[in-house]
Design a protein around this motif. Structure first.
Motif, PDB file in Angstrom:
ATOM      1  N   UNK A  48       0.860  -1.179   0.000  1.00  0.00           N
ATOM      2  CA  UNK A  48       0.000   0.000   0.000  1.00  0.00           C
ATOM      3  C   UNK A  48       0.897   1.230   0.000  1.00  0.00           C
ATOM      4  N   UNK A  49       0.665   2.106  -0.972  1.00  0.00           N
ATOM      5  CA  UNK A  49       1.517   3.281  -1.130  1.00  0.00           C
ATOM      6  C   UNK A  49       0.665   4.548  -1.167  1.00  0.00           C
ATOM      7  N   UNK A  50       1.077   5.560  -0.430  1.00  0.00           N
ATOM      8  CA  UNK A  50       0.441   6.878  -0.452  1.00  0.00           C
ATOM      9  C   UNK A  50       1.536   7.904  -0.683  1.00  0.00           C
ATOM     10  N   UNK A  51       1.310   8.824  -1.597  1.00  0.00           N
ATOM     11  CA  UNK A  51       2.302   9.874  -1.841  1.00  0.00           C
ATOM     12  C   UNK A  51       2.552  10.660  -0.555  1.00  0.00           C
ATOM     13  N   UNK A  52       3.819  10.928  -0.287  1.00  0.00           N
ATOM     14  CA  UNK A  52       4.186  11.651   0.938  1.00  0.00           C
ATOM     15  C   UNK A  52       3.495  13.011   1.006  1.00  0.00           C
ATOM     16  N   UNK A  53       3.377  13.667  -0.142  1.00  0.00           N
ATOM     17  CA  UNK A  53       2.749  14.989  -0.162  1.00  0.00           C
ATOM     18  C   UNK A  53       1.313  14.917   0.342  1.00  0.00           C
ATOM     19  N   UNK A  54       0.560  13.926  -0.148  1.00  0.00           N
ATOM     20  CA  UNK A  54      -0.830  13.794   0.289  1.00  0.00           C
ATOM     21  C   UNK A  54      -0.910  13.335   1.744  1.00  0.00           C
ATOM     22  N   UNK A  64      -7.299  11.506  -0.664  1.00  0.00           N
ATOM     23  CA  UNK A  64      -6.013  10.812  -0.613  1.00  0.00           C
ATOM     24  C   UNK A  64      -6.096   9.570  -1.493  1.00  0.00           C
ATOM     25  N   UNK A  65      -5.127   9.425  -2.382  1.00  0.00           N
ATOM     26  CA  UNK A  65      -5.061   8.238  -3.241  1.00  0.00           C
ATOM     27  C   UNK A  65      -4.177   7.187  -2.583  1.00  0.00           C
ATOM     28  N   UNK A  66      -4.681   5.960  -2.513  1.00  0.00           N
ATOM     29  CA  UNK A  66      -3.892   4.840  -2.006  1.00  0.00           C
ATOM     30  C   UNK A  66      -3.704   3.853  -3.145  1.00  0.00           C
ATOM     31  N   UNK A  67      -2.469   3.457  -3.382  1.00  0.00           N
ATOM     32  CA  UNK A  67      -2.165   2.469  -4.421  1.00  0.00           C
ATOM     33  C   UNK A  67      -1.963   1.125  -3.733  1.00  0.00           C
ATOM     34  N   UNK A  68      -2.826   0.170  -4.069  1.00  0.00           N
ATOM     35  CA  UNK A  68      -2.865  -1.088  -3.329  1.00  0.00           C
ATOM     36  C   UNK A  68      -2.688  -2.283  -4.255  1.00  0.00           C
TER      37      UNK A  68
END
Length: 214
Positions: free
Chosen positions: A137-143, A157-161
């Motif tokens: 699971x990845x979330x951009x640090x900025x968000x 917030x976008x989560x890449x899963x």
């Protein structure tokens, strides 16, 4: 005057459908089969759509469910769908956990379950993650750093899963969080789907449901 949200319109629809089928069932001596329940709810939805009983916000949902019921019959599992919607949206509404705090709790729990969690990298171009088959699971640090204020999610917030989305949806719901449906087309991380979190769980369309627990 307060504008009705999609969540409110959807919950109103789900509760009305459950009430309608329970009332109908109480009027019959013999239990209904799943096929009979599906037929009843399909007709109820058709009539509701025709009479514009519910908000325009859920008209597309009704149309989609009617189409599924007509093609799949009992396989559409409309009663289970409405029950799932009612239970999960009410649970999210009743949660006392702030959405930002809930997200951090979710990430901590997934970390304990050996997921790869990344929130310290800005994601602004397409990337590939080498995680040796681990769920991730990845979330951009900025968000992650800017879209949570005072423990609340204040911007999407976008989560890449990559992993069991039902597991994530279930754990998120326990923290009072609703996820959007996954989207392969918008992802910036190869082999991952994009899931969105929104302030106050106010998604514009049906969230990802934990169907397997029903």
């Amino acid at each position: 005057m307060t504008t009705e949200t999609y969540n409110q319109a959807l919950l109103t629809l789900a509760l009305a459908g459950i009430d309608a089928i329970n009332t109908s069932a109480s009027q019959h001596k013999a239990p209904r089969t799943p096929a009979q329940e599906s037929h009843f709810l399909c007709n109820w939805m058709v009539e509701s759509l025709k009479t514009k009983r519910f908000s325009k916000l859920v008209a597309d949902d009704l149309t989609s469910w009617i189409r599924q019921a007509r093609s799949q019959g009992a396989g559409a599992q409309l009663k289970r769908l409405l029950t799932c919607i009612a239970d999960q949206y009410q649970q999210a509404n009743d949660s006392a956990i702030a959405t930002g705090a809930g997200l951090k709790n979710l990430l901590a729990e997934l970390t304990e379950q050996n997921w790869v969690i990344i929130t310290d990298t800005d994601i602004d171009a397409k990337l590939k993650l080498d995680s040796v088959g681990q769920s991730s699971l990845i979330i951009s640090a900025k968000e992650f750093n800017q879209h949570i204020i005072d423990d609340n999610i204040v911007k999407p917030i976008s989560m890449y899963i990559r992993g069991d989305e039902n597991q994530v949806a279930r754990l998120a719901l326990a923290q009072g969080i609703l996820l959007s449906q996954g989207n392969k087309k918008t992802t910036l991380i190869k082999h991952h789907k994009t899931y969105t979190l929104r302030p106050k769980n106010l998604h514009p369309s049906l969230c990802l449901l934990c169907i397997n627990q029903y």
